[in-house]
Design an enzyme around this catalytic site. Structure first.
Site, PDB file in Angstrom:
ATOM      1  N   TYR A 125      -2.373  -2.056  12.085  1.00  0.00           N
ATOM      2  CA  TYR A 125      -3.806  -1.947  12.348  1.00  0.00           C
ATOM      3  C   TYR A 125      -4.171  -2.391  13.763  1.00  0.00           C
ATOM      4  O   TYR A 125      -5.342  -2.383  14.126  1.00  0.00           O
ATOM      5  CB  TYR A 125      -4.589  -2.804  11.357  1.00  0.00           C
ATOM      6  N   LYS A 192       8.773  -6.588   3.933  1.00  0.00           N
ATOM      7  CA  LYS A 192       9.923  -5.677   3.867  1.00  0.00           C
ATOM      8  C   LYS A 192      10.926  -6.149   4.924  1.00  0.00           C
ATOM      9  O   LYS A 192      11.341  -5.404   5.824  1.00  0.00           O
ATOM     10  CB  LYS A 192       9.440  -4.237   4.125  1.00  0.00           C
ATOM     11  N   ASP A 226       8.101  -3.347  -2.163  1.00  0.00           N
ATOM     12  CA  ASP A 226       8.242  -2.322  -3.217  1.00  0.00           C
ATOM     13  C   ASP A 226       8.452  -2.986  -4.582  1.00  0.00           C
ATOM     14  O   ASP A 226       7.833  -2.603  -5.580  1.00  0.00           O
ATOM     15  CB  ASP A 226       9.346  -1.300  -2.885  1.00  0.00           C
ATOM     16  N   ASP A 250      -3.609  -4.226   2.478  1.00  0.00           N
ATOM     17  CA  ASP A 250      -4.599  -3.170   2.237  1.00  0.00           C
ATOM     18  C   ASP A 250      -4.223  -2.378   0.985  1.00  0.00           C
ATOM     19  O   ASP A 250      -5.038  -2.166   0.085  1.00  0.00           O
ATOM     20  CB  ASP A 250      -4.644  -2.253   3.469  1.00  0.00           C
TER      21      ASP A 250
END
Ligand code: ATP
Length: 364
Positions: A125, A192, A226, A250
């Site tokens: 972002y 991640k 995930d 988000d």
């Protein structure tokens, strides 16, 4: 003179309806607030040439507290997002989104009680992007290849994902401090790090460092994003406070909202050292805007968070209790709530739901 002055940004689409409903409910709950209305969003851009006028930023700075409806991004202005700009300008580095089951709201689970803490100022972002084919993108591609950092197809658009030690430490620290103050027991960091070693890897490393300072008081664990999503859908009760880099936060916010009944009931806040702006998680929902169909619960619960922030916890709790009572009764619910449509009867309008809530507050 009112006890508090708050900057109110109605925004676009359903924001007009939901913020007006919110004002009615806050007044019925007995809060002494003067609203200073300020403009922002796509419609504002058409009216005054910019989606985020300087006066609006000044109004939030002056009052220190704001509440907004959703703002749409104007097409073709090159402006990315009012929310992103507001968060960056006022350094509202925390996006705080409590996710709580409301009995009767038709959620998948009845026992969700977790808090999303999303970093608000960097990650993908940050807005550092290079258009496909531009000289800058091609130069960057050359740079990457010259430094043997990998290969990028020449027809690629590029978005940069910066994750800093500074921003990670302060958001993780906020998450732990919040957990401590709210009597919660665990912080989970989602990332991640196994793939993006220098961005998410840094996030995890710094989160672990910050966690050491809270050892013995607040537990810490981490999940790969995930796996986190699967765990959330299967058993959200295993989570307490979860801290995310911007983008995952988000996505996880909408996922979590879906588990408790949808975007119509998911509140939020953007908080910095000096200012705070409260807003629902949902967007401007142009498909239902102006039709009196919007569910104002998310905006109303955002106002309850704002009242907590202003030190008006009793008023905030009155609003939350009234919301729970109206949902528990199951009448006057808007169409986004599964239970409202299950009976086959027409769902309530935004106005009808708001009136039911005001009646509940008056009764209480
Ligand atoms: P934006 O581009 O501003 O993010 P959007 O329509 O893409 O807007 P959202 O408004 O966040 O995205 O939500 C997607 C859909 O969910 C909406 O189109 C609407 O149908 C539904 N929705 C969202 N918020 C509400 C609400 N408060 N009440 C009822 N339905 C809602």
């Amino acid at each position: 003179m009112a006890k508090h002055t708050v900057t109110l940004i109605p925004g676009d689409g359903i924001g007009i309806e939901t913020t007006s409903a919110m004002q009615e409910v806050v007044a019925a709950a007995g809060a002494d607030i003067a609203w200073e209305v300020a403009d922002a969003g796509a419609e504002c851009a058409e009216r005054c040439g910019t989606p985020l006028p300087e006066e609006t930023i000044e109004a939030v700075k002056r009052n220190k507290v704001g509440i907004k409806g959703p703002t749409a991004t104007p097409v073709g202005t090159g402006f990315r997002s009012v929310n992103v700009a507001l968060r960056k300008t006022l350094d509202l580095y925390v996006c705080l989104r409590p996710v709580l089951s409301i009995p009767g709201a038709g959620g998948r689970y009845d026992d969700v009680d977790l808090v999303i803490v999303r970093e608000n100022t960097e990650d993908l972002y940050a807005g550092v992007e290079f258009e496909e084919g531009s000289p800058e993108a091609l130069e960057l591609i050359r740079f990457v290849e010259e430094h043997e950092a990998g290969t990028i197809r020449p027809d690629s658009g590029i978005s940069i994902k910066p994750i800093s030690v500074t921003a990670t430490r302060r958001i993780v620290d906020y998450a732990f401090d919040y957990a401590l103050k709210q009597g919660r027991s665990k912080v989970t960091a989602a990332h991640k790090a196994n793939i993006m070693k220098h961005s998410d890897g840094l996030f995890l490393r710094e989160a672990r460092e910050v966690a050491k300072g809270y050892e013995g008081r607040i537990a810490f664990d981490d999940r790969i994003i995930d796996a986190f999503c699967m765990n959330m859908v299967m058993d959200p009760s295993q989570f307490d406070v979860i801290v995310f880099p911007n983008l995952y936060g988000d996505i996880a916010s909408d996922l979590a909202a879906g588990l408790v009944g949808g975007l119509g009931i998911a509140p939020g806040a953007n908080i910095g050292a000096d200012y705070a702006v409260f807003e629902a998680v949902h967007g401007s929902a142009p498909d239902i805007a102006g039709k009196n169909l919007a569910n104002p619960t998310a905006e109303i619960l955002s106002a309850a968070m704002m009242l907590d922030h202003l030190g008006e916890q009793a008023t905030a709790e009155r609003i939350r209790a009234a919301v729970r009572a109206v949902y528990a009764r199951g009448e006057h619910l808007t169409g986004d709530i599964r239970r409202a449509t299950a009976s086959g009867e027409a769902p309530a309008t935004c106005t009808e739901f708001t009136e039911a809530l005001v009646r509940e507050l008056e009764r209480a």
